[in-house]
Scaffold this active site. Structure first.
Site, PDB file in Angstrom:
ATOM      1  N   MET A  28      55.667 -65.977  45.453  1.00 38.21           N
ATOM      2  CA  MET A  28      55.894 -65.063  46.568  1.00 38.21           C
ATOM      3  C   MET A  28      54.741 -64.063  46.677  1.00 38.21           C
ATOM      4  O   MET A  28      54.314 -63.697  47.772  1.00 38.21           O
ATOM      5  CB  MET A  28      57.232 -64.340  46.383  1.00 38.21           C
ATOM      6  CG  MET A  28      57.643 -63.478  47.560  1.00 38.21           C
ATOM      7  SD  MET A  28      57.689 -64.404  49.091  1.00 38.21           S
ATOM      8  CE  MET A  28      59.409 -64.845  49.212  1.00 38.21           C
ATOM      9  N   LYS A  37      79.189 -42.227  18.201  1.00 34.39           N
ATOM     10  CA  LYS A  37      79.751 -42.955  17.064  1.00 34.39           C
ATOM     11  C   LYS A  37      81.007 -42.281  16.510  1.00 34.39           C
ATOM     12  O   LYS A  37      82.000 -42.953  16.212  1.00 34.39           O
ATOM     13  CB  LYS A  37      78.692 -43.079  15.961  1.00 34.39           C
ATOM     14  CG  LYS A  37      79.191 -43.901  14.791  1.00 34.39           C
ATOM     15  CD  LYS A  37      78.069 -44.303  13.858  1.00 34.39           C
ATOM     16  CE  LYS A  37      78.619 -45.279  12.812  1.00 34.39           C
ATOM     17  NZ  LYS A  37      77.572 -45.774  11.939  1.00 34.39           N
ATOM     18  N   GLU A  76      69.650 -57.237  25.640  1.00 34.45           N
ATOM     19  CA  GLU A  76      70.655 -56.470  26.379  1.00 34.45           C
ATOM     20  C   GLU A  76      70.537 -56.673  27.880  1.00 34.45           C
ATOM     21  O   GLU A  76      71.534 -56.616  28.607  1.00 34.45           O
ATOM     22  CB  GLU A  76      70.570 -54.977  26.051  1.00 34.45           C
ATOM     23  CG  GLU A  76      71.045 -54.614  24.649  1.00 34.45           C
ATOM     24  CD  GLU A  76      69.962 -54.716  23.595  1.00 34.45           C
ATOM     25  OE1 GLU A  76      68.841 -55.183  23.937  1.00 34.45           O
ATOM     26  OE2 GLU A  76      70.207 -54.337  22.439  1.00 34.45           O
ATOM     27  N   PHE A  95      67.821 -40.339  15.580  1.00 30.54           N
ATOM     28  CA  PHE A  95      67.375 -41.725  15.539  1.00 30.54           C
ATOM     29  C   PHE A  95      68.104 -42.547  16.609  1.00 30.54           C
ATOM     30  O   PHE A  95      69.328 -42.503  16.707  1.00 30.54           O
ATOM     31  CB  PHE A  95      67.646 -42.315  14.146  1.00 30.54           C
ATOM     32  CG  PHE A  95      67.320 -43.781  14.068  1.00 30.54           C
ATOM     33  CD1 PHE A  95      66.013 -44.222  14.238  1.00 30.54           C
ATOM     34  CD2 PHE A  95      68.309 -44.719  13.838  1.00 30.54           C
ATOM     35  CE1 PHE A  95      65.707 -45.573  14.181  1.00 30.54           C
ATOM     36  CE2 PHE A  95      68.016 -46.076  13.786  1.00 30.54           C
ATOM     37  CZ  PHE A  95      66.708 -46.504  13.956  1.00 30.54           C
ATOM     38  N   GLN A  96      67.356 -43.262  17.399  1.00 32.24           N
ATOM     39  CA  GLN A  96      67.879 -44.106  18.482  1.00 32.24           C
ATOM     40  C   GLN A  96      68.751 -43.330  19.480  1.00 32.24           C
ATOM     41  O   GLN A  96      69.732 -43.847  19.998  1.00 32.24           O
ATOM     42  CB  GLN A  96      68.632 -45.310  17.926  1.00 32.24           C
ATOM     43  CG  GLN A  96      67.698 -46.224  17.138  1.00 32.24           C
ATOM     44  CD  GLN A  96      68.215 -47.628  16.970  1.00 32.24           C
ATOM     45  OE1 GLN A  96      69.396 -47.827  16.774  1.00 32.24           O
ATOM     46  NE2 GLN A  96      67.319 -48.601  17.043  1.00 32.24           N
TER      47      GLN A  96
HETATM   48  C1  LIG Z   1      62.313 -61.597  48.008  1.00 33.21           C
HETATM   49  C2  LIG Z   1      63.475 -61.118  48.812  1.00 33.21           C
HETATM   50  C3  LIG Z   1      63.543 -61.410  50.158  1.00 33.21           C
HETATM   51  C4  LIG Z   1      64.657 -61.036  50.913  1.00 33.21           C
HETATM   52  N1  LIG Z   1      64.735 -61.433  52.209  1.00 33.21           N
HETATM   53  C5  LIG Z   1      65.883 -61.217  52.902  1.00 33.21           C
HETATM   54  C6  LIG Z   1      66.078 -61.750  54.212  1.00 33.21           C
HETATM   55  O1  LIG Z   1      65.212 -62.415  54.778  1.00 33.21           O
HETATM   56  N2  LIG Z   1      67.262 -61.515  54.829  1.00 33.21           N
HETATM   57  C7  LIG Z   1      68.253 -60.806  54.234  1.00 33.21           C
HETATM   58  O2  LIG Z   1      69.329 -60.672  54.819  1.00 33.21           O
HETATM   59  N3  LIG Z   1      68.094 -60.262  53.028  1.00 33.21           N
HETATM   60  C8  LIG Z   1      66.946 -60.473  52.329  1.00 33.21           C
HETATM   61  N4  LIG Z   1      66.826 -59.960  51.063  1.00 33.21           N
HETATM   62  C9  LIG Z   1      67.935 -59.178  50.505  1.00 33.21           C
HETATM   63  C10 LIG Z   1      67.894 -57.714  50.938  1.00 33.21           C
HETATM   64  O3  LIG Z   1      66.950 -57.033  50.144  1.00 33.21           O
HETATM   65  C11 LIG Z   1      69.285 -57.042  50.781  1.00 33.21           C
HETATM   66  O4  LIG Z   1      69.737 -57.189  49.472  1.00 33.21           O
HETATM   67  C12 LIG Z   1      70.342 -57.632  51.689  1.00 33.21           C
HETATM   68  O5  LIG Z   1      69.855 -57.808  52.991  1.00 33.21           O
HETATM   69  C13 LIG Z   1      71.554 -56.704  51.721  1.00 33.21           C
HETATM   70  O6  LIG Z   1      72.665 -57.385  52.198  1.00 33.21           O
HETATM   71  P1  LIG Z   1      73.875 -56.605  52.890  1.00 33.21           P
HETATM   72  O7  LIG Z   1      73.398 -55.792  54.025  1.00 33.21           O
HETATM   73  O8  LIG Z   1      74.898 -57.633  53.165  1.00 33.21           O
HETATM   74  O9  LIG Z   1      74.321 -55.530  51.867  1.00 33.21           O
HETATM   75  P2  LIG Z   1      74.981 -55.460  50.363  1.00 33.21           P
HETATM   76  O10 LIG Z   1      73.941 -54.922  49.516  1.00 33.21           O
HETATM   77  O11 LIG Z   1      75.638 -56.732  50.037  1.00 33.21           O
HETATM   78  O12 LIG Z   1      76.006 -54.337  50.669  1.00 33.21           O
HETATM   79  C14 LIG Z   1      77.312 -54.572  51.019  1.00 33.21           C
HETATM   80  C15 LIG Z   1      77.773 -53.602  52.094  1.00 33.21           C
HETATM   81  O13 LIG Z   1      79.148 -53.847  52.299  1.00 33.21           O
HETATM   82  C16 LIG Z   1      79.900 -52.673  52.076  1.00 33.21           C
HETATM   83  N5  LIG Z   1      81.151 -53.036  51.437  1.00 33.21           N
HETATM   84  C17 LIG Z   1      81.385 -53.322  50.145  1.00 33.21           C
HETATM   85  N6  LIG Z   1      82.676 -53.621  49.947  1.00 33.21           N
HETATM   86  C18 LIG Z   1      83.280 -53.521  51.145  1.00 33.21           C
HETATM   87  C19 LIG Z   1      84.620 -53.697  51.602  1.00 33.21           C
HETATM   88  N7  LIG Z   1      85.611 -54.068  50.769  1.00 33.21           N
HETATM   89  N8  LIG Z   1      84.885 -53.492  52.892  1.00 33.21           N
HETATM   90  C20 LIG Z   1      83.897 -53.100  53.749  1.00 33.21           C
HETATM   91  N9  LIG Z   1      82.623 -52.934  53.382  1.00 33.21           N
HETATM   92  C21 LIG Z   1      82.312 -53.141  52.097  1.00 33.21           C
HETATM   93  C22 LIG Z   1      79.031 -51.791  51.224  1.00 33.21           C
HETATM   94  O14 LIG Z   1      79.382 -50.436  51.413  1.00 33.21           O
HETATM   95  C23 LIG Z   1      77.632 -52.136  51.713  1.00 33.21           C
HETATM   96  O15 LIG Z   1      77.289 -51.370  52.843  1.00 33.21           O
HETATM   97  C24 LIG Z   1      65.701 -60.301  50.302  1.00 33.21           C
HETATM   98  C25 LIG Z   1      65.608 -59.962  48.960  1.00 33.21           C
HETATM   99  C26 LIG Z   1      64.525 -60.377  48.211  1.00 33.21           C
HETATM  100  C27 LIG Z   1      64.483 -60.044  46.762  1.00 33.21           C
HETATM  101  C1  LIG Z   2      61.090 -57.741  37.458  1.00 35.10           C
HETATM  102  C2  LIG Z   2      60.241 -57.989  38.651  1.00 35.10           C
HETATM  103  N1  LIG Z   2      58.913 -57.788  38.585  1.00 35.10           N
HETATM  104  C3  LIG Z   2      58.129 -58.039  39.668  1.00 35.10           C
HETATM  105  C4  LIG Z   2      58.676 -58.475  40.838  1.00 35.10           C
HETATM  106  C5  LIG Z   2      57.792 -58.737  42.066  1.00 35.10           C
HETATM  107  N2  LIG Z   2      57.858 -60.176  42.419  1.00 35.10           N
HETATM  108  C6  LIG Z   2      58.645 -60.627  43.406  1.00 35.10           C
HETATM  109  S1  LIG Z   2      58.593 -62.283  43.579  1.00 35.10           S
HETATM  110  C7  LIG Z   2      57.483 -62.433  42.330  1.00 35.10           C
HETATM  111  C8  LIG Z   2      56.976 -63.785  41.910  1.00 35.10           C
HETATM  112  C9  LIG Z   2      58.010 -64.627  41.291  1.00 35.10           C
HETATM  113  O1  LIG Z   2      57.396 -65.745  40.727  1.00 35.10           O
HETATM  114  P1  LIG Z   2      58.238 -67.014  40.347  1.00 35.10           P
HETATM  115  O2  LIG Z   2      59.398 -66.650  39.524  1.00 35.10           O
HETATM  116  O3  LIG Z   2      57.334 -68.059  39.773  1.00 35.10           O
HETATM  117  O4  LIG Z   2      58.816 -67.477  41.738  1.00 35.10           O
HETATM  118  P2  LIG Z   2      58.106 -68.167  42.986  1.00 35.10           P
HETATM  119  O5  LIG Z   2      57.888 -67.118  44.004  1.00 35.10           O
HETATM  120  O6  LIG Z   2      56.830 -68.782  42.501  1.00 35.10           O
HETATM  121  O7  LIG Z   2      59.108 -69.186  43.419  1.00 35.10           O
HETATM  122  C10 LIG Z   2      57.151 -61.175  41.808  1.00 35.10           C
HETATM  123  C11 LIG Z   2      56.193 -60.950  40.730  1.00 35.10           C
HETATM  124  C12 LIG Z   2      60.080 -58.631  40.867  1.00 35.10           C
HETATM  125  N3  LIG Z   2      60.719 -59.004  41.984  1.00 35.10           N
HETATM  126  N4  LIG Z   2      60.836 -58.416  39.764  1.00 35.10           N
END
Ligand SMILES: Cc1cc2nc3c(=O)[nH]c(=O)nc-3n(C[C@H](O)[C@H](O)[C@H](O)COP(=O)(O)OP(=O)(O)OC[C@H]3O[C@@H](n4cnc5c(N)ncnc54)[C@H](O)[C@@H]3O)c2cc1C
Ligand SMILES: Cc1ncc(C[n+]2csc(CCOP(=O)(O)OP(=O)(O)O)c2C)c(N)n1
Ligand SMILES: [Mg+2]
Lengths: 162, 576
Positions: free
Chosen positions: B476, B162, B50, B112-113
């Site tokens: 990471m 259901k 799922e 159940f479930q």
């Molecule tokens: C490992 C990792 C590293 C990351 N590193 C970075 C990084 O270095 N830099 C980075 O930028 N992010 C990074 N992120 C992502 C970060 O966590 C956020 O998801 C991201 O920065 C959010 O983007 P955003 O502000 O564009 O918001 P979103 O989450 O895309 O939100 C959209 C915004 O737009 C608004 N909106 C939606 N529809 C409309 C519309 N029609 N008109 C006007 N407004 C609207 C919403 O209300 C909201 O405020 C990383 C994520 C991970 C997992």
């Molecule tokens: C479901 C989930 N569990 C744990 C994490 C924390 N986490 C972020 S990056 C990462 C490692 C990812 O490893 P891999 O897919 O091999 O990517 P790599 O960084 O090696 O490119 C972990 C464990 C997460 N982001 N999501």
């Protein structure tokens, strides 16, 4: 800062948990909350007393407005309004204090709503200051327990906030 | 004529234009599945989990802009969707999730479930419903699609006992009447004019484009603004593709793993125009030190995004597309500023920063650098592909070394950072665009979180490509341990990684492997020719780190860069 926020919501099941979940999920504080029907049975009003700085209160009102079931949010700080709360106080005074308890109840326009051999249950309605003052006064004479309803608030008609 | 709840559901989906539903059966949804059996309008794609169904619906939604739909059973089926729903919620992705529920009279009995999925998903849905009366069903489904796709989009769950799917009612398709849900689309004209004058006065402006640009379909208007007023554009991770990555005014991504020049420009700017973005902590770094000299104009459809984390001088609540349309008009007709001269110094400064520290990595002849794989993918596809990612280093390199020119070609879990997102999302995107090249840039850890969906891809003849950047590490995590935990690699080594080539074969898909840099291009070329799902196992340098990097909580111009390697690469290759 303490704010009283009045929230008109759709009167459906689950709405209370959406509102309280918003507060707990985002770490906002609820001091008191009361819910009741309005003149329109499909609409309920929640009166929430919360604290936070301006930025937090702004987020709280915005987040409340964002909930699909919320119809209107009013921060009572912005309006002239009347606030009331009711408290039920069960006191167990010594024999020599009984008259004084009745006396204070009288002064506070309270009512004895129940009594037993050893206790009186007193109903007091008023704003927060009045309730606090009453509790302070009877405390030395032995409060067994009290319950408060939480605040309700309503805006005054035709009066602008200075 | 009265029809059953199950039939009402399908008729409603048809009216909403939902041709594809991702799902998995179980006891309480059997009536719905039975009605789907010979239905020609709505096709169910059976996933193998799922969570896969939800991410596939999410990938479908991100690639198309329409709501993705999933159908699962009660209890474990429903709880398995929670991660996917939260993923969609954090990134504002429209989903309609139909979950089965035990019969109304058994609710609350620990039947159940039974799981209280409405309670469980309340904080991670935009809205959710428990349907108690078959007569409400079509209205609720219509409302759900409306809520999911309008305003700030998000997932909506409908819990279906259901007995409601069995009960009969006349089919109706009522007009919606929701007094308490009215998103604001038009920006306040006075505020927009203020913004225009602020822009006119700015000497060092920067646009930060976020996911809202893509959700709003406002790339054209954004480009018009940037080009007309000559403003450089940086994007959040979610905003990639909202503005062409190859455009001369593009600064690439900002934030923790953003480019040097994007972070520099933001910190030095005197005006930030934040468009459909929410100042996430990955973007701002230390909030108090963020863009200290800048005035901030913030356009967002959700008032809670404004002033949540960052002070704002000109707040504009509204839809990006509509606000920018008005803003562009005001700039052209009322402000009439010519910017060529004014911007010269600022754009020159930015060019200097770009030259000073471009995105780079150290080339190696012996060991494959993961950045090289991403670069090659970009080169060979000429940017004309839909890229999904897993989470971790793979995701960051995919953000840095591939240039996204068009919206909805970059699908990545940003807010929740859900490992296991990319592969099922690619399946969803491929289903929506059967003739497009869809590539999941994956990590060896993440791919194992939903690897079972390979069966879904094979059986439905969805030729998704998976490029595994195989570093045998939760890379990471390892990077943080190396940089901030004294190289104590606590449980981040994967030890045994399956043989992805054999694994692909076991599913009747194709597996390819590259262990040397010279093999990267041939493997990619071959994979892109094959009309089947392909796993590509790129055995990459395990020591590689993502740079630039802003340590958590530091100002975003405090960046770490790659240090020249002290030891020769060869030695680093060996890992047991
Ligand atoms: C490992 C990792 C590293 C990351 N590193 C970075 C990084 O270095 N830099 C980075 O930028 N992010 C990074 N992120 C992502 C970060 O966590 C956020 O998801 C991201 O920065 C959010 O983007 P955003 O502000 O564009 O918001 P979103 O989450 O895309 O939100 C959209 C915004 O737009 C608004 N909106 C939606 N529809 C409309 C519309 N029609 N008109 C006007 N407004 C609207 C919403 O209300 C909201 O405020 C990383 C994520 C991970 C997992
Ligand atoms: C479901 C989930 N569990 C744990 C994490 C924390 N986490 C972020 S990056 C990462 C490692 C990812 O490893 P891999 O897919 O091999 O990517 P790599 O960084 O090696 O490119 C972990 C464990 C997460 N982001 N999501
Ligand atoms: Mg890895």
């Amino acid at each position: 800062m303490r704010h009283t926020i009045s929230v008109l919501v759709e009167n459906k099941f689950g709405v209370l948990s959406r509102v309280s979940g918003l507060f707990s999920g985002r770490g906002y504080n609820i001091e008191s909350l009361s819910v009741g029907e309005t003149i329109d049975p499909q609409v309920s009003v929640m009166t929430i007393v919360t604290t936070g700085d301006d930025q937090i209160i702004e987020q709280i009102t915005k987040q409340l407005n964002k909930l699909i079931d919320v119809i209107k949010v009013t921060d009572m700080k912005e309006l002239e309004h009347v606030e009331r709360e009711m408290v039920l106080v069960k006191v167990a005074p010594k024999q020599e204090d009984k008259a004084e308890v009745l006396n204070i109840t009288e002064i506070f326009r309270g009512r004895i709503v129940d009594s037993s051999q050893k206790t009186y249950t007193i109903e007091i309605t008023g704003d927060e200051k009045k309730i606090e003052a009453f509790i302070e006064l009877v405390k030395p004479m032995g409060i067994k327990e009290f319950v408060r309803t939480g605040k309700v608030a309503i805006a005054r008609e035709g009066v602008k906030k200075k | 004529m009265k029809i059953s709840g199950a039939e009402i559901i399908i008729e409603s989906l048809k009216r909403e234009g939902a041709k594809h539903v991702f799902g998995y059966p179980g006891g309480v949804v059997l009536n719905i599945f039975d009605s789907l059996y010979d239905n020609k309008d709505v096709q169910l794609i059976l996933t193998r989990h799922e969570q896969g169904a939800i991410h596939a619906a999410d990938g479908y939604a991100r690639a198309t802009g329409k709501a993705g739909v999933a159908l699962v059973t009660s209890g474990p089926g429903a709880t398995n969707t929670v991660t996917g729903i939260a993923t969609a919620s954090m990134d504002s992705i429209p989903l309609v999730v139909l979950s089965g529920q035990v019969p109304t009279m058994l609710i609350g009995n620990d039947a159940f479930q039974e799981a209280d999925i409405v309670g469980i998903t309340r904080p991670c849905t935009k809205y959710n419903y428990l349907v108690k009366d078959v007569n409400d069903l079509s209205r609720i489904i219509k409302e759900a699609f409306h809520i999911a796709t309008t305003g700030r989009p998000g997932p909506v769950l409908i819990d279906l006992p259901k007995d409601v799917t069995v009960a009969k009612a006349e089919f109706t398709w009522p007009e919606l009447d929701m007094r308490s849900y009215k998103p604001t689309y038009e920006g306040n004209k006075w505020m927009i004019t203020q913004a225009a004058h602020t822009i006119a006065k700015a000497k060092k402006p920067v646009i930060i484009a976020g996911g809202g640009v893509i959700l709003s379909g406002a790339s054209k208007e954004l480009r018009e603004l940037a080009e007309h007023a000559e403003i450089p554009v940086t994007m959040t991770l979610m905003g990639l593709g909202g503005f062409p990555g190859t455009h001369a005014l593009s600064l690439g991504m900002l934030g923790m793993h953003g480019t040097y020049y994007a972070n520099k420009a933001v910190q030095e700017s005197d005006l930030l125009i934040a468009i459909g973005m929410r100042f996430d902590d990955r973007v701002t770094g230390k909030v108090e030190a963020f863009a200290p000299h800048a005035k901030i104009v913030h356009i967002d459809i959700d008032p809670t995004s404004i002033r949540k984390n960052i002070r704002v001088d000109v707040p504009i609540v509204g839809d990006v597309k509509r606000v920018l349309t008005v803003l562009n008009k005001v700039l052209k007709e009322e402000v009439k500023e010519q910017w060529d001269e004014v911007r010269k110094a600022w754009l020159k400064q930015i060019e200097d920063w770009k030259a000073e520290r471009p995105l780079t990595y150290t080339w190696s002849d012996e060991v494959i650098k993961p950045q090289f794989v991403v670069e090659k993918i970009y080169e060979l596809t000429r940017g004309d592909a839909i890229i999904t990612t897993e989470v971790g280093q793979n995701q960051m390199w995919a953000a840095q070394f591939y240039k996204y020119d068009k919206p909805r070609t970059w699908l990545s879990s940003g807010g929740l950072g859900t490992m296991g997102y990319g592969f099922p999302a690619a399946i969803g995107a491929q289903l929506a665009f059967p003739n497009k090249l869809v590539i999941d840039i994956a990590g060896d850890g993440s791919i194992q979180m939903n690897i079972q969906e390979l069966a879904t891809a094979v059986i439905n003849k969805l030729p998704v490509k998976v490029a595994i950047l195989n570093n045998r590490y939760l890379g990471m995590v390892r990077q943080w341990q190396e940089l901030f935990y004294n190289e104590r690699y606590s449980y981040s080594h994967l030890d045994v990684v399956p043989d992805f080539v054999e694994l692909a074969r076991a599913y009747s898909a194709v597996g390819l492997r590259a262990t040397k840099p010279s093999e990267v291009e041939p493997v990619l070329k071959e994979a892109f020719k094959i009309h089947k799902p392909v796993f590509m196992d790129f055995v990459v340098n395990w020591k590689e780190k993502v740079y630039p990097m802003v340590p958590a909580g530091a100002p975003i111009d405090h960046m770490l860069f790659e240090e020249p390697e002290k030891k020769p690469e060869k030695k680093l290759k060996a890992v047991k």
